[in-house]
Design a protein around this motif. Structure first.
Motif, PDB file in Angstrom:
ATOM      1  N   PHE A 134      45.028  28.144  21.116  1.00 41.06           N
ATOM      2  CA  PHE A 134      45.062  29.517  20.616  1.00 41.06           C
ATOM      3  C   PHE A 134      44.839  29.577  19.108  1.00 41.06           C
ATOM      4  N   LEU A 137      41.275  28.944  18.238  1.00 44.10           N
ATOM      5  CA  LEU A 137      40.469  30.125  18.595  1.00 44.10           C
ATOM      6  C   LEU A 137      40.531  31.188  17.494  1.00 44.10           C
ATOM      7  N   THR A 315      42.817  43.903  16.474  1.00 48.12           N
ATOM      8  CA  THR A 315      42.698  43.391  17.834  1.00 48.12           C
ATOM      9  C   THR A 315      41.759  42.200  17.988  1.00 48.12           C
ATOM     10  N   VAL A 318      43.241  38.895  16.352  1.00 47.86           N
ATOM     11  CA  VAL A 318      44.442  38.222  16.866  1.00 47.86           C
ATOM     12  C   VAL A 318      44.360  37.866  18.339  1.00 47.86           C
ATOM     13  N   THR A 319      43.400  38.467  19.064  1.00 51.45           N
ATOM     14  CA  THR A 319      43.227  38.066  20.462  1.00 51.45           C
ATOM     15  C   THR A 319      42.006  37.168  20.628  1.00 51.45           C
ATOM     16  N   GLY A 320      41.283  36.925  19.540  1.00 47.88           N
ATOM     17  CA  GLY A 320      40.101  36.068  19.645  1.00 47.88           C
ATOM     18  C   GLY A 320      39.048  36.653  20.555  1.00 47.88           C
ATOM     19  N   LYS A 321      38.815  37.941  20.440  1.00 51.44           N
ATOM     20  CA  LYS A 321      37.822  38.609  21.287  1.00 51.44           C
ATOM     21  C   LYS A 321      36.423  38.118  20.972  1.00 51.44           C
ATOM     22  N   PRO A 322      35.511  38.026  21.924  1.00 53.61           N
ATOM     23  CA  PRO A 322      35.728  38.317  23.334  1.00 53.61           C
ATOM     24  C   PRO A 322      36.180  37.107  24.154  1.00 53.61           C
ATOM     25  N   ASP A 323      36.469  35.994  23.501  1.00 50.49           N
ATOM     26  CA  ASP A 323      36.771  34.787  24.292  1.00 50.49           C
ATOM     27  C   ASP A 323      38.186  34.786  24.861  1.00 50.49           C
ATOM     28  N   ALA A 324      39.152  35.133  24.025  1.00 54.81           N
ATOM     29  CA  ALA A 324      40.563  35.196  24.407  1.00 54.81           C
ATOM     30  C   ALA A 324      41.204  33.827  24.645  1.00 54.81           C
ATOM     31  N   ALA A 325      40.409  32.790  24.844  1.00 53.49           N
ATOM     32  CA  ALA A 325      40.985  31.456  25.013  1.00 53.49           C
ATOM     33  C   ALA A 325      39.948  30.402  24.642  1.00 53.49           C
ATOM     34  N   ASP A 327      38.763  26.554  25.534  1.00 57.75           N
ATOM     35  CA  ASP A 327      38.887  25.784  26.783  1.00 57.75           C
ATOM     36  C   ASP A 327      39.343  24.342  26.570  1.00 57.75           C
TER      37      ASP A 327
ATOM     38  N   ARG B 161      46.484  28.012  28.275  1.00 57.62           N
ATOM     39  CA  ARG B 161      45.453  28.846  27.641  1.00 57.62           C
ATOM     40  C   ARG B 161      46.030  30.167  27.146  1.00 57.62           C
ATOM     41  N   GLN B 163      48.181  32.833  24.796  1.00 53.30           N
ATOM     42  CA  GLN B 163      48.145  33.019  23.347  1.00 53.30           C
ATOM     43  C   GLN B 163      49.516  32.684  22.774  1.00 53.30           C
ATOM     44  N   THR B 315      43.737  31.262  32.826  1.00 54.02           N
ATOM     45  CA  THR B 315      43.256  31.933  31.628  1.00 54.02           C
ATOM     46  C   THR B 315      43.042  33.429  31.774  1.00 54.02           C
ATOM     47  N   THR B 319      45.537  36.041  29.619  1.00 52.15           N
ATOM     48  CA  THR B 319      44.959  36.649  28.421  1.00 52.15           C
ATOM     49  C   THR B 319      44.384  38.027  28.729  1.00 52.15           C
ATOM     50  N   LYS B 321      41.718  38.840  30.466  1.00 46.96           N
ATOM     51  CA  LYS B 321      40.260  38.841  30.255  1.00 46.96           C
ATOM     52  C   LYS B 321      39.589  39.889  31.120  1.00 46.96           C
TER      53      LYS B 321
END
Lengths: 473, 473
Positions: A134, A137, A315, A318-325, A327, B161, B163, B315, B319, B321
């Protein structure tokens, strides 16, 4: 009292504890194992990732224990009593090699190598992945935003849309990636950075008229007054009222710090507001902007020459958009003095066996040369590297200086050095990013940083694959 | 010791505290204010959201205080000493009305209404948004997955995965939305659900040969043995070895619970594995599947009649997604005995003024009738509703039974009732989702649940907009 210190060793996936019992009962729990942490895909379709989260991980590992409550739970879940007794006194005693926090890292190459008894190394898997995936990311997102924002002030405004308490880790990662401050007061205290923020629309609404609200606010915060100007009409009401208050502040010997735009066409409004402020002799008043910003919107604002000095990003940061995670995975590479491999139908999912080091190639200008090579840790000469997954592709490394990326940071479960302060991690990130040529930093079709295998590693992998396949037929 | 109890009142955005000082110094901090929590856009392009996070919020609010460390920080940041003294004894004393946790909720309509002194109501904004936005996002994802998974067992595998510490909130929300268990041991303990999990590939790799690893594992966990069968070759090695071990377990009076597939074509492999197990007389051995699952993949597996009994989802679940955040906001609607409004160029961003209640229409079959109406709290008769943003669209409510959605859950900062146990919240969610007709639950172009304004509220908003616009010209 930090949130992290409230974490116990049960902050893990059950299967780590279950496997631990298998190792314990078979008498193998102290047999030496080596695991690699690495990821397979760069976030955001970008050309690099910025490694973050290591400092948190190491501090948590030092203090990680099972509580009596944890042990009761395991007993109730039919774990063997002698194993539960063993866990009562357990602490992590492994050795960790890692890239420096804030370094630029790439897929396939190990970023962290954990060595220790297999029980120790296995028990920390979920915690390690949770923290490093996280923060890496989000630090990468922050670095992308910083790369287009130049010297503008960047503020993390993400708490309200963050994933629960993940908001705290997110802020730490933003700071690693080049942000200046955060709206989250707990985070600002914990990480020693300025807490940032001004007012919400509700303040204006509650006073009814904007000018009265601005006046009250300016009296309360004479030295760090930022006025939100879009509650009713930015150009017809907000900015004129802010100018009135700024002049009143001047008369009292203070200066309005900034106005904030939070809706509408930010480029247009910033230009108009800048002109209005300048005509009023208030060229020192800065312009802050927020509202659904990310690296693309900020780049567009800058391309339009919007005179914005401060960006508040929420947003998407802090959420790492658009990945969100990210790998990232954690894979066994060595056990009981023997390299280990996990096969897969695709070579890209076959793991790299053995105890490994990663070397980064530097060119004559002492910039990153676009090549990291994964080698066996004891491999002395690395004249070239081969593509990890595509046969026949190789590259000479003869003309480059190679520098090892993984450094010992923990031994017998103790940090080798004092924790690195966050501002130093952020400085290091800035230095390392400066060594990365621009073609790897662009957003559209960035150049692919090559990660290859050393001759020794490539040979070992090929040998093990052949042997295993023969054994299975 | 829970992680939540380590939170202090500084887990907020600085601007709440700054505005608090303005209210305090102007003597208005105890003036009664009402704020609404609502969101504007349904996540995942779906037809509903499942409300979650309320229980956590209320428990945290009861104990929320500023620590000495917080107060020192505020002093150093030039907050007025008398205000900092006031915060030393501060606790939240507001009243909260909310939809029941686990209810189905829709955009525009308030989900939570906070009443109290404006300082109190303002200080909790960021915390409230942080908790409710994220848990509602994840509970909705979980409900979507449950809606296609039928009676299959659903396990949260997301910790690695997730946050950061947001993983804990994520698990709670998964359980609200219909998941059965979690791999996260801390979460399983905290929420009183089974901890789920089996083994990683590393266990197999460490023993070298699969059969030996399976045997050790079956001895250690005779009553909850699940074997991961894809380390080398699912059908040629994993399943045959699992069958061997299952028979050995039978001889000792135990039963293999399940095998787990974690790669490859899950539909094909599940069918083949099912046939192999059945031919071996092991029809009781269940099949678990994991690997990048979400509601669409699970639906496809079920459409293909893959004989999978247990799904592990990671994931995309934890998150939320591809959304990663719900856009919930917290807006002032009433202050000092006067309705308040925030104008915007678009009517959809203009707030709804006044103290409000939401009523849900039920049809003759006692199912949700596809209409929620936002009304003034003291409005007695609601014969119909109008579209919130489009003029001329209205709908009669005469033939429906209306039921209020917002209930008092906190008064003077104390919970009205004991916290609702998580399994009861999950049951309630199941009941409420059963009342929602299927056309709102489909993934593609779901029917739009209508949210309208009562005559009284529509009139109030129109009146206030006209007045404010006149005042500004």
């Amino acid at each position: 009292m930090t949130l992290q210190s409230a974490l116990s060793a049960s902050y893990t996936d059950l299967y780590q504890i279950t496997m631990g019992q298998v190792y314990f009962q078979s008498g193998h729990h102290n047999d030496r194992a080596v695991f690699d942490y690495f990821f397979r895909k760069l976030p955001y379709g970008g050309g690099y990732a910025l490694f973050a989260g290591l400092g948190d991980l190491l501090q948590i590992l030092e203090g990680l224990r099972f509580t009596e409550e944890d042990l009761d739970f395991l007993r109730r879940n039919k774990f063997a009593p002698e194993y539960v007794d063993y866990l009562r006194d357990w602490r992590f005693r492994g050795t960790i090699y890692a890239a420096r926090e804030g370094d630029v890292v790439f897929p396939t190459a190990p970023v962290v190598r954990v060595e220790g008894g297999i029980l120790d190394a296995q028990l920390i898997e979920a915690l390690l992945l949770n923290l490093l995936n996280f923060q890496t990311l989000v630090a990468t997102k922050a670095a992308r935003i910083r790369s287009v924002a130049g010297d503008a002030i960047l503020m993390d405004f993400g708490l309200r849309r963050a994933q629960g308490l993940g908001g705290l880790h997110a802020t730490r990662a933003c700071l690693v990636g080049g942000f200046n401050s955060t709206s989250n007061v707990t985070a600002a205290m914990q990480f020693g950075v300025p807490a940032a923020g001004t007012m919400a629309h509700s303040l204006i609404q509650s006073f009814g008229d904007e000018l009265t609200a601005f006046r009250y606010f300016a009296e309360c915060r004479p030295d760090d007054c930022v006025l939100l100007v879009d509650t009713y009409s930015t150009l017809e009401s907000g900015v004129p009222n802010a100018i009135t208050v700024a002049r009143e502040m001047e008369a009292r010997g203070h200066r309005l710090v900034a106005i904030r735009l939070d809706s509408g066409d930010l480029a247009y409004l910033a230009k108009r507001a800048r002109a209005m402020l300048d005509s009023a002799g208030l060229s020192y008043v800065r312009i802050a902007a927020s509202n659904q910003l990310d690296e693309y919107v900020i780049k567009s604002l800058i391309d339009q020459e919007a005179p914005i000095d401060i960006y508040g990003v929420g947003t998407s940061l802090v959420t790492g958009k658009p990945d969100a995670a990210l790998d990232g995975v954690y894979k066994l590479s060595y056990f009981q003095e023997t390299p280990r491999i996990k096969l897969s139908e695709s070579l890209s999912k076959t793991t790299l066996p053995g105890i490994k080091q990663v070397h980064r190639a530097f060119n004559g200008d002492n910039l990153f040369a676009g090549a990291d090579v994964v080698a066996l840790a004891d491999e002395q000469k690395i004249p070239g590297m081969s593509h990890p997954f595509e046969a026949g592709k190789s590259m000479s490394l003869q003309t480059y200086r190679l520098e090892p990326l993984l450094h010992k940071v923990m031994e017998d479960g103790r940090m080798i050095e004092e924790p690195v302060p966050l501002d130093q991690i952020a400085s290091y990130a800035r230095e390392r990013l400066a060594l990365l040529p621009p073609e790897y930093k662009r957003f559209e079709f960035p150049h692919v940083y090559k990660v290859g295998l050393s001759p020794g590693l490539a040979k070992l992998r090929e040998h093990m694959r052949t042997e295993l396949k023969q054994a299975m037929t």
